[in-house]
Design an enzyme around this catalytic site. Structure first.
Site, PDB file in Angstrom:
ATOM      1  CG  HIS A  17      -1.988  -1.085   1.096  1.00 56.68           C
ATOM      2  ND1 HIS A  17      -3.174  -0.932   0.418  1.00 56.68           N
ATOM      3  CD2 HIS A  17      -1.980  -2.367   1.549  1.00 56.68           C
ATOM      4  CE1 HIS A  17      -3.875  -2.058   0.488  1.00 56.68           C
ATOM      5  NE2 HIS A  17      -3.164  -2.939   1.164  1.00 56.68           N
ATOM      6  CG  HIS A 104      -0.240 -13.009   5.922  1.00 55.51           C
ATOM      7  ND1 HIS A 104       0.850 -12.225   5.601  1.00 55.51           N
ATOM      8  CD2 HIS A 104      -1.130 -12.857   4.907  1.00 55.51           C
ATOM      9  CE1 HIS A 104       0.627 -11.630   4.435  1.00 55.51           C
ATOM     10  NE2 HIS A 104      -0.555 -12.003   3.989  1.00 55.51           N
ATOM     11  CG  ASP A 340      -5.510 -13.286  -5.827  1.00 65.14           C
ATOM     12  OD1 ASP A 340      -5.892 -13.311  -6.997  1.00 65.14           O
ATOM     13  OD2 ASP A 340      -4.766 -12.397  -5.365  1.00 65.14           O
TER      14      ASP A 340
END
Length: 389
Positions: A17, A104, A340
């Protein structure tokens, strides 16, 4: 580290970002005709929002060549490639201020660096791969023009759904025929990027089902490199398959790599697995079979190089997950953001371009050796370790 390669070096930068992502390429030969359009093709194949199978994040991913080119040709100086981030939504990630996402990189990045990106995955995000794809597209163009190298990847598995040819193993006769003829045009005929349409339809249903359930699934990308020069690879520690494994396992979400016959080759006897030699039309040698996957002793032998890369299910899902906060308190993470449900359709160009970076770097290292040794007197035949029968 953020640099890949020794002679052909690509350094990527950027987070999910931030304002832009991209790379600097050092070692591009001067005189290569190059425009943004040459690079854009692979970036467009990689970009998010291209179908209902991918994240809805809508990025055009238009590349700009900032340096290293003039009048459409490379100068031999570092090339800077940039892509602007335009559809950032950092506010979608406020939950990760409290909870590390299961499987993650939030927790491990924090432990390693003492700080982490507050939105998205930072450098662990797939946005980082834009720089790889851009750099690899430049390598692809050189390899194609100079050596006729063709690199084609495709989705061979999604979840438990496999292409029919996958069942016989990578060294099976039908699979080898597919690897010899498959083109990117065939791969791109459907959004899954599986060249078998019936299987692609089933894969699409599986991915859409996972998406509707706010879940995710994994898959396998198979890649073939045709017309790679003989002699690539630097034994002992930079063998060609080792560098390909390094390249592929550096891609986000990868969990496995196999080359040639791979793990299925362990089920064969040596008499079945050995690739016998025969003379080709030019009087040189080639192999009758290709269980080795085009690499023997860590060095390319002129046959097609082929391998498979396993991708895990994306870690960020929108289902509520019972987990713990950074402080160790039990709680429920309700992740938001756009992600996704399966990464393999968009991973295809990433695998191709990372393969191109690996081959390009190996080519430049081998060419340096060849050019240097060419200045010496030829080695006498009796010292080459070769005797007539």
């Amino acid at each position: 580290m953020s640099t890949f390669g020794k002679a052909f070096r690509v350094t990527t930068y950027g987070e999910s970002h931030c304002k832009s992502v991209g790379c600097i390429i050092d070692g591009v030969p001067p005189g290569l005709a190059l425009t943004e359009n040459d690079i854009q093709v692979q970036l467009t194949r990689r970009r998010p929002g291209q179908s209902n199978l991918t994240t809805p994040r809508n990025e055009k991913d238009r590349v700009a060549i900032e340096s290293g080119c003039e009048f459409g040709y490379t100068l031999g100086t570092p090339i800077c490639l940039t892509v602007q981030n335009q559809d950032q939504r950092p506010h979608d990630y406020t939950e990760t201020d409290f909870y590390p996402r299961p499987s993650h990189a939030d927790w491990t990045y924090l432990q390693k660096y003492g700080v982490k990106a507050s939105s998205g995955g930072g450098r662990s995000s797939a946005r980082e791969t834009i720089g790889r794809v851009a750099g690899g597209a430049v390598a692809e163009k050189y390899l194609s023009e100079v050596y006729g190298v063709e690199i084609v990847a495709f989705v061979s598995s999604v979840g438990t759904i496999d292409m029919p040819t996958s069942a016989e193993g990578m060294s099976g006769e039908q699979f080898q025929k597919l690897l010899a003829t498959i083109t990117r045009e065939q791969v791109d005929q459907n959004t899954v990027r599986c060249p078998d349409q019936e299987t692609a339809d089933r894969m699409q249903e599986e991915i859409l089902a996972c998406s509707s359930e706010k879940n995710s699934t994994g898959g396998i990308v198979t890649c073939v490199i045709r017309n790679a020069p003989v002699g690539l690879g630097e034994p002992c520690f930079d063998k060609l398959e080792a560098m390909l494994a390094h390249a592929m396992l550096s891609i986000p979400a990868t969990k496995g790599f196999e080359v040639g016959s791979g793990f299925s080759g362990t089920r064969l006897k040596g008499s079945e697995h050995n690739d016998a030699f025969e003379a080709d039309a030019s009087g040189s040698l080639r192999t009758k079979t290709n269980h080795s996957g085009g690499i023997q002793g860590g060095i390319s032998n002129g046959e097609s190089i082929y391998f498979r890369v396993a991708f895990k299910p994306p870690a960020t899902i929108s289902q509520d997950q019972q987990t713990a906060t950074y402080a160790g308190q039990d709680g429920i993470l309700a992740a938001r953001g756009r992600h996704d449900p399966c990464v393999v359709p968009r991973a295809v160009p990433i695998v191709e371009t990372m393969a191109a970076l690996t081959i390009m770097d190996a080519v430049m290292q081998q060419n340096a050796r060849s050019a240097t040794s060419a200045k010496l007197k030829p080695v006498p035949a009796e010292l080459k370790g070769i005797k007539p029968v």
